[in-house]
Design a protein around this motif. Structure first.
Motif, PDB file in Angstrom:
ATOM      1  N   SER A 159       1.163  49.948 -63.519  1.00  0.00           N
ATOM      2  CA  SER A 159       1.434  51.262 -62.924  1.00  0.00           C
ATOM      3  C   SER A 159       2.726  51.883 -63.430  1.00  0.00           C
ATOM      4  O   SER A 159       2.854  53.111 -63.451  1.00  0.00           O
ATOM      5  CB  SER A 159       1.489  51.140 -61.402  1.00  0.00           C
ATOM      6  N   LEU A 160       3.701  51.065 -63.834  1.00  0.00           N
ATOM      7  CA  LEU A 160       4.992  51.595 -64.280  1.00  0.00           C
ATOM      8  C   LEU A 160       5.228  51.252 -65.747  1.00  0.00           C
ATOM      9  O   LEU A 160       4.979  52.054 -66.631  1.00  0.00           O
ATOM     10  CB  LEU A 160       6.116  51.080 -63.379  1.00  0.00           C
ATOM     11  N   TRP A 161       5.678  50.026 -66.030  1.00  0.00           N
ATOM     12  CA  TRP A 161       5.923  49.665 -67.430  1.00  0.00           C
ATOM     13  C   TRP A 161       5.827  48.166 -67.619  1.00  0.00           C
ATOM     14  O   TRP A 161       6.459  47.393 -66.880  1.00  0.00           O
ATOM     15  CB  TRP A 161       7.300  50.159 -67.862  1.00  0.00           C
ATOM     16  N   GLY A 162       5.044  47.746 -68.620  1.00  0.00           N
ATOM     17  CA  GLY A 162       4.856  46.329 -68.882  1.00  0.00           C
ATOM     18  C   GLY A 162       6.106  45.622 -69.335  1.00  0.00           C
ATOM     19  O   GLY A 162       6.228  44.398 -69.191  1.00  0.00           O
ATOM     20  N   GLY A 163       7.055  46.360 -69.908  1.00  0.00           N
ATOM     21  CA  GLY A 163       8.282  45.747 -70.389  1.00  0.00           C
ATOM     22  C   GLY A 163       9.160  45.169 -69.301  1.00  0.00           C
ATOM     23  O   GLY A 163      10.052  44.355 -69.581  1.00  0.00           O
ATOM     24  N   LEU A 164       8.919  45.542 -68.055  1.00  0.00           N
ATOM     25  CA  LEU A 164       9.723  44.994 -66.958  1.00  0.00           C
ATOM     26  C   LEU A 164       9.378  43.543 -66.647  1.00  0.00           C
ATOM     27  O   LEU A 164      10.245  42.769 -66.227  1.00  0.00           O
ATOM     28  CB  LEU A 164       9.526  45.838 -65.689  1.00  0.00           C
ATOM     29  N   ARG A 165       8.102  43.161 -66.817  1.00  0.00           N
ATOM     30  CA  ARG A 165       7.658  41.804 -66.515  1.00  0.00           C
ATOM     31  C   ARG A 165       8.087  41.359 -65.120  1.00  0.00           C
ATOM     32  O   ARG A 165       8.684  40.301 -64.923  1.00  0.00           O
ATOM     33  CB  ARG A 165       8.179  40.780 -67.544  1.00  0.00           C
ATOM     34  N   VAL A 166       7.791  42.178 -64.149  1.00  0.00           N
ATOM     35  CA  VAL A 166       8.116  41.870 -62.750  1.00  0.00           C
ATOM     36  C   VAL A 166       6.840  41.967 -61.928  1.00  0.00           C
ATOM     37  O   VAL A 166       6.161  43.006 -61.927  1.00  0.00           O
ATOM     38  CB  VAL A 166       9.174  42.828 -62.186  1.00  0.00           C
ATOM     39  N   GLY A 167       6.516  40.888 -61.236  1.00  0.00           N
ATOM     40  CA  GLY A 167       5.372  40.873 -60.336  1.00  0.00           C
ATOM     41  C   GLY A 167       5.728  40.151 -59.059  1.00  0.00           C
ATOM     42  O   GLY A 167       6.893  39.791 -58.826  1.00  0.00           O
ATOM     43  N   TRP A 168       4.727  39.911 -58.202  1.00  0.00           N
ATOM     44  CA  TRP A 168       5.000  39.273 -56.916  1.00  0.00           C
ATOM     45  C   TRP A 168       3.732  38.674 -56.325  1.00  0.00           C
ATOM     46  O   TRP A 168       2.612  38.969 -56.740  1.00  0.00           O
ATOM     47  CB  TRP A 168       5.583  40.289 -55.927  1.00  0.00           C
ATOM     48  N   LEU A 169       3.946  37.799 -55.361  1.00  0.00           N
ATOM     49  CA  LEU A 169       2.885  37.270 -54.510  1.00  0.00           C
ATOM     50  C   LEU A 169       3.221  37.630 -53.074  1.00  0.00           C
ATOM     51  O   LEU A 169       4.375  37.521 -52.651  1.00  0.00           O
ATOM     52  CB  LEU A 169       2.767  35.745 -54.597  1.00  0.00           C
ATOM     53  N   ARG A 170       2.214  38.034 -52.340  1.00  0.00           N
ATOM     54  CA  ARG A 170       2.345  38.205 -50.894  1.00  0.00           C
ATOM     55  C   ARG A 170       1.596  37.027 -50.274  1.00  0.00           C
ATOM     56  O   ARG A 170       0.378  36.880 -50.470  1.00  0.00           O
ATOM     57  CB  ARG A 170       1.748  39.548 -50.473  1.00  0.00           C
ATOM     58  N   VAL A 171       2.293  36.148 -49.542  1.00  0.00           N
ATOM     59  CA  VAL A 171       1.701  34.888 -49.098  1.00  0.00           C
ATOM     60  C   VAL A 171       1.701  34.816 -47.574  1.00  0.00           C
ATOM     61  O   VAL A 171       2.611  35.332 -46.904  1.00  0.00           O
ATOM     62  CB  VAL A 171       2.465  33.689 -49.687  1.00  0.00           C
ATOM     63  N   PRO A 172       0.694  34.161 -46.982  1.00  0.00           N
ATOM     64  CA  PRO A 172       0.728  33.912 -45.531  1.00  0.00           C
ATOM     65  C   PRO A 172       1.808  32.892 -45.219  1.00  0.00           C
ATOM     66  O   PRO A 172       2.110  32.006 -46.038  1.00  0.00           O
ATOM     67  CB  PRO A 172      -0.673  33.368 -45.233  1.00  0.00           C
ATOM     68  N   ARG A 173       2.396  32.996 -44.054  1.00  0.00           N
ATOM     69  CA  ARG A 173       3.518  32.104 -43.730  1.00  0.00           C
ATOM     70  C   ARG A 173       3.130  30.631 -43.783  1.00  0.00           C
ATOM     71  O   ARG A 173       3.922  29.772 -44.155  1.00  0.00           O
ATOM     72  CB  ARG A 173       4.062  32.452 -42.341  1.00  0.00           C
ATOM     73  N   GLY A 174       1.897  30.332 -43.431  1.00  0.00           N
ATOM     74  CA  GLY A 174       1.469  28.940 -43.438  1.00  0.00           C
ATOM     75  C   GLY A 174       1.409  28.331 -44.822  1.00  0.00           C
ATOM     76  O   GLY A 174       1.356  27.103 -44.969  1.00  0.00           O
ATOM     77  N   ARG A 175       1.416  29.152 -45.856  1.00  0.00           N
ATOM     78  CA  ARG A 175       1.360  28.645 -47.235  1.00  0.00           C
ATOM     79  C   ARG A 175       2.662  28.909 -47.999  1.00  0.00           C
ATOM     80  O   ARG A 175       2.741  28.649 -49.196  1.00  0.00           O
ATOM     81  CB  ARG A 175       0.189  29.269 -47.982  1.00  0.00           C
ATOM     82  N   ALA A 176       3.658  29.434 -47.329  1.00  0.00           N
ATOM     83  CA  ALA A 176       4.889  29.820 -48.014  1.00  0.00           C
ATOM     84  C   ALA A 176       5.561  28.633 -48.699  1.00  0.00           C
ATOM     85  O   ALA A 176       6.029  28.741 -49.844  1.00  0.00           O
ATOM     86  CB  ALA A 176       5.854  30.468 -47.029  1.00  0.00           C
ATOM     87  N   ALA A 177       5.615  27.482 -48.045  1.00  0.00           N
ATOM     88  CA  ALA A 177       6.286  26.321 -48.626  1.00  0.00           C
ATOM     89  C   ALA A 177       5.567  25.848 -49.886  1.00  0.00           C
ATOM     90  O   ALA A 177       6.202  25.544 -50.903  1.00  0.00           O
ATOM     91  CB  ALA A 177       6.372  25.189 -47.603  1.00  0.00           C
ATOM     92  N   ASP A 178       4.223  25.785 -49.836  1.00  0.00           N
ATOM     93  CA  ASP A 178       3.457  25.338 -50.999  1.00  0.00           C
ATOM     94  C   ASP A 178       3.628  26.312 -52.160  1.00  0.00           C
ATOM     95  O   ASP A 178       3.760  25.892 -53.321  1.00  0.00           O
ATOM     96  CB  ASP A 178       1.978  25.216 -50.650  1.00  0.00           C
ATOM     97  N   MET A 179       3.626  27.597 -51.869  1.00  0.00           N
ATOM     98  CA  MET A 179       3.775  28.588 -52.929  1.00  0.00           C
ATOM     99  C   MET A 179       5.182  28.540 -53.532  1.00  0.00           C
ATOM    100  O   MET A 179       5.356  28.686 -54.737  1.00  0.00           O
ATOM    101  CB  MET A 179       3.469  29.993 -52.394  1.00  0.00           C
ATOM    102  N   ALA A 180       6.181  28.332 -52.683  1.00  0.00           N
ATOM    103  CA  ALA A 180       7.550  28.238 -53.193  1.00  0.00           C
ATOM    104  C   ALA A 180       7.705  27.026 -54.111  1.00  0.00           C
ATOM    105  O   ALA A 180       8.351  27.101 -55.164  1.00  0.00           O
ATOM    106  CB  ALA A 180       8.537  28.157 -52.030  1.00  0.00           C
ATOM    107  N   ALA A 181       7.094  25.898 -53.732  1.00  0.00           N
ATOM    108  CA  ALA A 181       7.171  24.699 -54.567  1.00  0.00           C
ATOM    109  C   ALA A 181       6.471  24.930 -55.905  1.00  0.00           C
ATOM    110  O   ALA A 181       6.965  24.519 -56.964  1.00  0.00           O
ATOM    111  CB  ALA A 181       6.547  23.514 -53.834  1.00  0.00           C
ATOM    112  N   SER A 182       5.323  25.602 -55.863  1.00  0.00           N
ATOM    113  CA  SER A 182       4.610  25.914 -57.102  1.00  0.00           C
ATOM    114  C   SER A 182       5.409  26.887 -57.953  1.00  0.00           C
ATOM    115  O   SER A 182       5.442  26.769 -59.188  1.00  0.00           O
ATOM    116  CB  SER A 182       3.229  26.496 -56.770  1.00  0.00           C
TER     117      SER A 182
END
Length: 491
Positions: A317-340
């Motif tokens: 939507s903006l510019w590929g050169g930024l290389r910035v993305g994100w995950l929106r995670v449920p709280r119950g999986r936050a620890a597993d996602m952070a470790a990954s």
């Protein structure tokens, strides 16, 4: 375990072709209908067809007719039958076609047109955002610069955007990653057991397939209807029940490559199915900010599946050169996602995160520029196709960055070879196939400038004429001696 297709499901798929007026014996029409469904990816590779005893009843045909059709498909390489295992769909090898699902452009010369990448140039205001970010950077210099979860300011902006769209989110549910594809990798590694099954749409984004398979997943293909915004909800439910998949990768918002937008009603129904099956969806919202016709995008699919992982980025939507993305995670999986997340790297560069936060805050002013540019490019490309390739079929997408075109006959891979002689780099349809097939389709991005887009259809018309005349095969241009090239990863 192969996906088992019921006799009724197969009969429903072939019914339109059998009902159409056409000459020839019934077994020939059935053979052609099944072959077309396999080549189109709607009967995915590895699926087990109903037995020759079970299919005649729902079709209203004799067993002899079905047996002869199956025999023809075996001879053509579309079906493999082994005692005790039934008849399993396979796709004949296409030389130079699908190569690990990574798009494969040729080396480009000056003046060539690269249609392998769906990424636009930076919008106005990007330089200013970098200038503002540089002024803010000084406050971060005394620290280590490591922010594996992301800068608080960026996580707050992303959380606010989700909440505004109807999916309540707090900053601690956001993890910043170097692009949406990295988000998919983080989620897949956290969710999937070794050799675990993940349901994916077909067609779909090639690099996502490569990422999921790189995480050790076995993909299960769910064909989507190419001509309409239709995820075949009933078929999806059957696949979820039969496949044993515990994870699904879905692109509901201006799907890549078809451009389809999942209706609100389907989102609610699919959400119920995913919850009932205990399947965790990885929802890719990379293109959600690119509606082109003023429509309101339905609420996030993640609102209907509390356990969903939603990934997004600013790259499209903006510019590929930024290389910035994100995950929106449920709280119950936050620890597993952070470790990954920590297994990937120690964080996205601070400057780029500050720029992304600035540009997302300015999105109400910036995004209309991108949308207008893409809308104009879409219309230029459509006009060219109508003039020079009127027998190509395309549903006009209401958003996104590309057209998904149905060719009059299979030949997408040969077209990609032929197009290089006219300085056009294409991604052939099989690159987007999770379950095989799709050599009758081609993706055409409309992200380039008008001068280049105006040349696309005339050049492709020449290349397609070469394919129809038999001057080009899937792996070689017999007239010019061109050979396939080594793959490189692009968007």
């Amino acid at each position: 375990m192969p996906r088992v297709l019921t006799a009724r499901a197969v009969a429903d798929l072939v019914a339109p072709a059998l009902a159409a007026e056409s000459s020839g014996p019934a077994y020939g029409r059935l053979t052609e209908a099944l072959r077309h469904l396999i080549a189109d990816g709607r009967l995915p590779e590895g699926s087990r067809l109903p037995s020759e005893r079970d299919l005649p009843g729902p079709l209203g045909l004799s067993r002899t007719t079905v047996t002869r059709a199956y025999t023809e498909l075996r001879a053509q390489g579309y079906l493999h039958t082994r005692r005790g295992s039934g008849s399993v769909v396979q796709v004949p090898d296409v030389p130079g076609g699908r190569i690990d699902h990574l798009l494969t452009p040729s080396a480009l010369s000056d003046g060539a047109i690269d249609l392998t990448c769906t990424a636009a140039g930076a919008p106005g205001g990007t330089s200013e955002a970098y200038g503002q970010a540089l002024e803010e950077l000084g406050a971060y210099l005394p620290g280590t610069g490591y922010y594996p979860g992301g800068l608080p300011v960026l996580r707050e902006v992303v959380a606010e955007r989700f909440t505004a769209r109807g999916l309540a989110t707090t900053p601690d549910q956001v993890i910043v990653a170097p692009g949406a594809l990295a988000g998919v990798a983080i989620a897949a590694r956290a969710l999937l057991a070794p050799r675990g099954r993940v349901l994916v749409e077909t067609p779909t984004y090639p690099n996502a397939i490569a990422t999921l398979e790189g995480a050790g997943a076995r993909t299960v293909a769910h064909p989507i209807e190419h001509a309409h915004d239709d995820w075949d909800v009933a078929g999806l439910g059957r696949t979820l029940r039969q496949s044993g998949a515990r994870v699904a990768y879905l692109i509901p918002d201006f799907h890549n490559p078809t451009g389809a937008l999942m209706p609100a009603g389907q989102r609610a129904e699919i959400g119920r199915m995913l919850r009932a099956a205990g399947v965790v969806p990885i929802i890719d919202e990379s293109i959600v900010d690119l509606p082109l016709d003023g429509q309101v995008v339905p609420e996030p699919l993640g609102r209907h599946v509390p356990d969903a992982i939603t990934v997004g980025s600013v790259s499209k939507s903006l510019w590929g050169g930024l290389r910035v993305g994100w995950l929106r995670v449920p709280r119950g999986r936050a620890a597993d996602m952070a470790a990954s997340r920590l297994k990937l790297d120690l964080g996205v560069p601070v400057l780029e995160q500050l720029v992304a936060a600035r540009m997302l805050q300015a999105a109400p002013e910036v995004l209309p520029q991108q949308q207008a540019r893409l809308r104009a490019g879409r219309d230029v490309l459509l006009a060219g196709l109508r003039e020079h390739l009127p027998d190509w079929r395309v549903r006009v997408p209401s958003g996104g960055m590309a057209l998904w075109c149905a060719l009059p006959r299979p030949g997408s891979t040969a077209l990609a070879t032929a197009a290089r002689a006219y300085d056009v780099a294409l991604a052939a349809g099989p690159n987007f196939a999770a379950g095989g097939g799709l050599d009758g389709w081609v993706r055409l991005p409309y992200v380039l400038g008008h001068d280049q887009l105006e040349q696309v259809a005339p050049r492709l018309a020449q290349a397609w004429a070469d394919v129809l005349a038999g001057r080009v095969s899937a792996g070689r241009d017999d007239r010019r001696g061109l050979q396939p090239v080594e793959p490189r990863i692009i968007a």
